[in-house]
Design a protein around this motif. Structure first.
Motif, PDB file in Angstrom:
ATOM      1  N   THR A 145      42.312  34.552  36.527  1.00 13.34           N
ATOM      2  CA  THR A 145      42.276  34.752  38.053  1.00 13.34           C
ATOM      3  C   THR A 145      41.881  33.506  38.675  1.00 13.34           C
ATOM      4  O   THR A 145      42.484  33.048  39.485  1.00 13.34           O
ATOM      5  CB  THR A 145      41.614  35.890  38.348  1.00 13.34           C
ATOM      6  N   ARG A 146      40.630  33.058  38.274  1.00 11.80           N
ATOM      7  CA  ARG A 146      40.022  31.939  39.061  1.00 11.80           C
ATOM      8  C   ARG A 146      40.870  30.616  38.593  1.00 11.80           C
ATOM      9  O   ARG A 146      41.136  29.867  39.410  1.00 11.80           O
ATOM     10  CB  ARG A 146      38.768  31.546  38.305  1.00 11.80           C
ATOM     11  N   ILE A 175      33.235  34.352  45.815  1.00 13.90           N
ATOM     12  CA  ILE A 175      34.756  34.670  46.075  1.00 13.90           C
ATOM     13  C   ILE A 175      34.941  36.289  45.581  1.00 13.90           C
ATOM     14  O   ILE A 175      34.097  36.921  45.133  1.00 13.90           O
ATOM     15  CB  ILE A 175      35.636  33.832  45.029  1.00 13.90           C
ATOM     16  N   GLU A 176      36.067  36.666  46.136  1.00 11.29           N
ATOM     17  CA  GLU A 176      36.351  37.937  45.984  1.00 11.29           C
ATOM     18  C   GLU A 176      37.773  38.272  45.745  1.00 11.29           C
ATOM     19  O   GLU A 176      38.636  38.748  46.791  1.00 11.29           O
ATOM     20  CB  GLU A 176      36.074  38.870  47.268  1.00 11.29           C
ATOM     21  N   PRO A 177      38.335  38.071  44.582  1.00  9.52           N
ATOM     22  CA  PRO A 177      39.658  38.107  44.430  1.00  9.52           C
ATOM     23  C   PRO A 177      39.964  39.447  43.913  1.00  9.52           C
ATOM     24  O   PRO A 177      39.188  40.227  43.860  1.00  9.52           O
ATOM     25  CB  PRO A 177      39.937  37.214  42.952  1.00  9.52           C
ATOM     26  N   PRO A 178      41.391  39.749  43.615  1.00  8.39           N
ATOM     27  CA  PRO A 178      41.645  41.075  43.426  1.00  8.39           C
ATOM     28  C   PRO A 178      41.547  41.423  42.031  1.00  8.39           C
ATOM     29  O   PRO A 178      41.089  40.827  41.274  1.00  8.39           O
ATOM     30  CB  PRO A 178      43.505  40.917  43.397  1.00  8.39           C
ATOM     31  N   SER A 179      41.423  42.986  41.989  1.00  7.99           N
ATOM     32  CA  SER A 179      40.874  43.572  40.733  1.00  7.99           C
ATOM     33  C   SER A 179      42.458  43.925  39.959  1.00  7.99           C
ATOM     34  O   SER A 179      42.103  44.492  38.910  1.00  7.99           O
ATOM     35  CB  SER A 179      40.487  44.932  40.954  1.00  7.99           C
ATOM     36  N   ILE A 180      43.586  43.724  40.665  1.00 10.36           N
ATOM     37  CA  ILE A 180      44.630  44.097  39.573  1.00 10.36           C
ATOM     38  C   ILE A 180      45.601  42.643  39.910  1.00 10.36           C
ATOM     39  O   ILE A 180      45.473  42.107  40.821  1.00 10.36           O
ATOM     40  CB  ILE A 180      45.720  45.131  40.175  1.00 10.36           C
ATOM     41  N   GLU A 181      46.122  42.412  38.759  1.00 10.71           N
ATOM     42  CA  GLU A 181      46.927  41.123  38.689  1.00 10.71           C
ATOM     43  C   GLU A 181      48.153  41.182  37.802  1.00 10.71           C
ATOM     44  O   GLU A 181      48.439  42.212  37.217  1.00 10.71           O
ATOM     45  CB  GLU A 181      45.988  40.052  37.930  1.00 10.71           C
ATOM     46  N   ARG A 182      49.129  40.045  37.852  1.00 18.78           N
ATOM     47  CA  ARG A 182      50.198  40.208  37.210  1.00 18.78           C
ATOM     48  C   ARG A 182      49.560  40.033  35.592  1.00 18.78           C
ATOM     49  O   ARG A 182      48.831  39.091  35.268  1.00 18.78           O
ATOM     50  CB  ARG A 182      51.111  39.062  37.408  1.00 18.78           C
ATOM     51  N   ASP A 225      30.640  36.359  36.980  1.00 15.72           N
ATOM     52  CA  ASP A 225      31.217  35.209  36.613  1.00 15.72           C
ATOM     53  C   ASP A 225      30.591  33.795  37.415  1.00 15.72           C
ATOM     54  O   ASP A 225      30.525  33.963  38.779  1.00 15.72           O
ATOM     55  CB  ASP A 225      32.560  35.147  36.603  1.00 15.72           C
ATOM     56  N   PHE A 226      30.297  32.900  36.791  1.00 15.54           N
ATOM     57  CA  PHE A 226      29.880  31.476  37.256  1.00 15.54           C
ATOM     58  C   PHE A 226      30.647  30.336  36.816  1.00 15.54           C
ATOM     59  O   PHE A 226      30.661  30.447  35.460  1.00 15.54           O
ATOM     60  CB  PHE A 226      28.420  31.049  36.990  1.00 15.54           C
ATOM     61  N   ASP A 227      31.406  29.536  37.488  1.00 12.75           N
ATOM     62  CA  ASP A 227      32.372  28.648  37.152  1.00 12.75           C
ATOM     63  C   ASP A 227      32.292  27.219  37.871  1.00 12.75           C
ATOM     64  O   ASP A 227      31.737  27.613  39.112  1.00 12.75           O
ATOM     65  CB  ASP A 227      33.653  29.207  36.754  1.00 12.75           C
ATOM     66  N   ILE A 228      32.184  26.274  37.180  1.00 11.13           N
ATOM     67  CA  ILE A 228      32.301  24.949  38.083  1.00 11.13           C
ATOM     68  C   ILE A 228      33.523  24.460  37.731  1.00 11.13           C
ATOM     69  O   ILE A 228      33.894  24.103  36.381  1.00 11.13           O
ATOM     70  CB  ILE A 228      31.271  24.071  37.704  1.00 11.13           C
ATOM     71  N   PHE A 229      34.361  24.175  38.634  1.00  9.06           N
ATOM     72  CA  PHE A 229      35.817  23.428  38.229  1.00  9.06           C
ATOM     73  C   PHE A 229      35.823  21.903  38.890  1.00  9.06           C
ATOM     74  O   PHE A 229      35.051  21.779  39.942  1.00  9.06           O
ATOM     75  CB  PHE A 229      36.940  24.050  39.180  1.00  9.06           C
ATOM     76  N   TRP A 279      32.045  28.569  41.861  1.00 11.06           N
ATOM     77  CA  TRP A 279      32.274  30.014  42.407  1.00 11.06           C
ATOM     78  C   TRP A 279      31.236  30.907  41.411  1.00 11.06           C
ATOM     79  O   TRP A 279      31.324  30.868  40.227  1.00 11.06           O
ATOM     80  CB  TRP A 279      33.575  30.261  42.208  1.00 11.06           C
ATOM     81  N   TYR A 280      30.879  32.001  42.224  1.00 13.21           N
ATOM     82  CA  TYR A 280      30.358  33.101  41.576  1.00 13.21           C
ATOM     83  C   TYR A 280      30.962  34.553  42.156  1.00 13.21           C
ATOM     84  O   TYR A 280      31.691  34.422  43.318  1.00 13.21           O
ATOM     85  CB  TYR A 280      29.020  33.180  41.662  1.00 13.21           C
ATOM     86  N   ASN A 281      30.878  35.461  41.523  1.00 12.38           N
ATOM     87  CA  ASN A 281      31.182  36.885  41.953  1.00 12.38           C
ATOM     88  C   ASN A 281      30.905  38.101  40.760  1.00 12.38           C
ATOM     89  O   ASN A 281      30.990  37.660  39.665  1.00 12.38           O
ATOM     90  CB  ASN A 281      32.729  36.801  41.967  1.00 12.38           C
ATOM     91  N   THR A 282      30.594  39.060  41.551  1.00 12.30           N
ATOM     92  CA  THR A 282      30.217  40.247  40.487  1.00 12.30           C
ATOM     93  C   THR A 282      31.183  41.287  40.938  1.00 12.30           C
ATOM     94  O   THR A 282      31.252  41.757  42.084  1.00 12.30           O
ATOM     95  CB  THR A 282      28.707  40.793  40.803  1.00 12.30           C
TER      96      THR A 282
END
Ligand code: HAM
Length: 433
Positions: free
Chosen positions: A84-85, A41-48, A125-129, A101-104
Motif C-alpha cells: 500500500t505504501r 498516514i492513514e491509508p485504506p484497509s481494503i485494497e485491490r 509500520d515505520f518506513d523511510i523512502f 511514515w508511520y501508522n498503526t
C-alpha cells in the motif's frame, strides 16, 4: 435464533481493561515515531488484490482475506501495509524525500492461529523512502530499539540482522546448488531441530553434504562488528561491498547507542519476497516467542508499481507478540482503565452540585465520572473503586451547609475536608493537575 457470541477464530473482543495495555503500547510506539520525525498516514484497509498478486508471490499471498465485491472488483483486506505504501509513494511524485511514515492499524491474514499469530492483528509500520544509505538503515533499527527501551524490555529482546545478498552469494560461492530453495528453509532454521533442518533441505533437493554446509555457514552469528572478519573471509569478492556496509551499519548502531541489542545472524531471510538486501527480525532473548517485529530494505517494490524507482527501508512492529512478551515477563497488564476523580453525591438533593463539580474538573482536563444510577453511598464508592478512581470527591448536603466537601484519596484511604471552592487549588497543591 441464538447468536454465537464468540468472536471469529484469531480475532479478539478487547474490553476496556484489556485494551488499556494495548493503548499504552500504541502510544509508546507512536510517541517514538514522532520523536524520530515519522509522519502519520492513514491509508485504506481494503485494497485491490493485484498489489500483492502482481509482484512476486510470497508467504502472505496465500493468506489474504480476498473476495470479489458487488462491483466485481478483486479486493483484499490488507495483510500488511508495505505494498500500500509503495502505491502511495508511486502515486505522489511531488513528495520530498526522505519520506518518513508511520501508522498503526489492523491487518488480516488467514494464518494458523498460535500464540502471537492472529487472523486480525495490529501492526505498527515505520518506513523511510527515497534514501539508500546505511544511516537510514541504522535510523530505522534505532527507532525500533527505542520502543523496547521505553518499555524497559531492551535487555529482553535481540535484534537479528542480515543481508540477503550476502547470504545468497556466500552459499553460491561455496558451491551450494539450489540456493533459492535453501534460503526458504534457512528462513525457518530457528524453529527447527538440526535434523529437521537437514531433512527439509534434503526435501528441497539439496545433497546431504550441501545441507550440512548450509547449516554450518548459516551459523555465523554474534555482535555485528565481531563477525566482520569471518564474513570477509567467507564472502566472495563481488559482495565484499556488502560486508563493508554491514560493518558501517554496526558502527552506526554503536553511535545510536543500540548496538547492544543487535546481532548479526546469517540465518535471517524473512518470508516476504520484496526485500533486496538488509533484513532484520526481533525475538525475545530466550527465543520462546514468534518474531516481535520484522523488516528490511526493499529498493525495487515501488518501481514495480510505476515508472519511478524509490529505495525504501522499514519494519512492522507486531503488537501481539510484544504483549505476549510482557505477559512472559510478568509485566501485564501495563495499564488498566483509570479515572481521575469520581464525584459522589450523598443524596439526590446535591446531584446538581456534583454535576457542576464534574464540569469544572473536566475543564481542567481530568477524567471525571458522576453517579448516573442514583446509587447509595457504599455502592458509589464500590463503583469508584471499579473504575480505578484516584480521588473521590464526596458532596453531601450537611457538608455543603458548612461550605465544605470531602476528598478521599483512594490509594491511602485518607479523607480530608476542604472548602467547597478549593477543590482545584487542592488538586494543584497535590500536583494532581
Ligand atoms: P512480517 O514479518 O510479515 O512483515 O510482519 C511483521 C511483524 O508483524 C511480525 O514480526 C509479527 O510480529 C507481526 N505479525 C505478522 N503476522 C502476524 C499475525 N498473523 N498475527 C500477529 N502478528 C503478526 C511485514 O508485514 C512487512 N510488511 C514489514 C515491513 C514494513 N517491511 C518493510 N516495511
Amino acid at each position: 435464533m441464538a447468536i454465537n457470541l464468540e468472536s471469529l477464530k484469531g480475532t479478539y473482543d478487547r474490553y476496556p481493561n484489556e485494551w488499556a495495555t494495548w493503548k499504552h503500547l500504541i502510544e509508546t510506539v507512536e510517541e517514538t515515531a514522532e520523536e524520530f520525525g515519522f509522519r502519520q498516514i492513514e491509508p485504506p484497509s481494503i485494497e485491490r488484490q493485484e498489489l500483492w498478486t502482481e509482484k512476486e508471490e510470497d508467504s502472505v499471498t496465500d493468506e489474504m482475506y480476498a473476495f470479489t465485491d458487488k462491483g466485481d472488483n478483486e479486493i483484499t483486506l490488507v495483510p500488511e501495509q508495505t505494498p500500500t505504501r509503495a502505491r502511495l509513494i508511486q502515486k505522489r511524485k511531488d513528495l520530498k524525500t526522505p519520506v518518513k511514515w508511520y501508522n498503526t492499524s489492523k491487518r488480516w491474514r488467514y494464518e494458523d492461529v498460535t500464540r502471537g499469530r492472529d487472523r486480525e492483528f495490529l501492526q505498527g509500520d515505520f518506513d523511510i523512502f527515497g534514501v539508500e544509505s546505511v544511516e537510514t538503515d541504522a535510523e530505522i533499527i534505532a527507532a525500533a530499539a527505542t520502543i523496547y527501551r521505553k518499555l524497559d524490555l531492551d535487555n529482553r529482546v535481540k535484534f537479528l540482522i542480515n543481508d540477503r545478498e550476502l547470504l545468497e552469494s556466500i552459499l553460491e560461492s561455496h558451491g551450494i546448488e539450489k540456493t533459492e530453495e535453501a534460503m526458504k528453509v534457512v528462513d525457518d532454521k530457528e524453529k527447527l531441530s538440526r535434523e529437521e533442518f537437514l531433512d527439509d533441505l534434503g526435501e528441497r533437493g539439496l545433497s546431504r553434504e550441501d545441507a550440512e554446509q548450509v547449516d554450518e555457514l548459516t551459523d555465523i552469528s554474534g555482535p555485528i562488528l565481531d563477525q566482520i572478519d569471518e564474513l570477509r573471509e567467507k564472502a566472495p569478492e563481488e559482495v565484499q561491498d556488502s560486508v563493508n556496509r554491514m560493518e558501517s551499519l554496526g558502527e552506526a548502531l554503536e553511535a545510536y547507542g543500540v548496538a547492544d541489542m543487535c546481532r548479526f545472524d546469517l540465518s535471517i531471510v524473512r518470508g516476504l519476497a520484496y526485500y533486496t538486501g538488509l533484513v532484520f527480525e526481533a525475538f525475545d532473548s530466550e527465543g520462546e516467542l514468534r518474531a516481535l517485529f520484522g523488516g528490511g530494505r526493499y529498493d525495487e517494490l515501488v518501481g514495480q508499481f510505476g515508472d519511478r524507482e524509490v529505495p525504501a527501508v522499514g519494519f512492522a512492529f507486531g503488537y501481539s507478540t510484544t504483549i505476549e512478551l510482557l505477559k512472559k515477563e510478568d509485566r501485564y497488564p501495563l495499564k488498566e482503565v483509570e479515572t481521575d476523580v469520581y464525584v459522589l453525591s450523598v443524596s439526590d438533593s446535591v446531584r446538581d452540585v456534583a454535576l457542576d463539580y464534574g464540569v469544572k474538573l473536566r475543564e481542567k482536563g481530568l477524567s471525571v465520572e458522576t453517579d448516573l444510577v442514583g446509587r447509595g453511598f457504599g455502592s458509589q464508592l464500590g463503583y469508584a473503586d471499579d473504575i480505578n478512581a484516584k480521588r473521590v470527591l464526596i458532596v453531601g448536603e450537611r457538608d455543603l451547609e458548612n461550605d465544605q466537601v470531602t476528598v478521599k484519596h483512594m490509594e491511602s484511604g485518607e479523607e480530608e475536608e476542604i472548602g467547597k471552592d478549593e477543590i482545584i487549588e487542592h488538586l494543584k497543591s497535590e500536583n494532581f493537575i
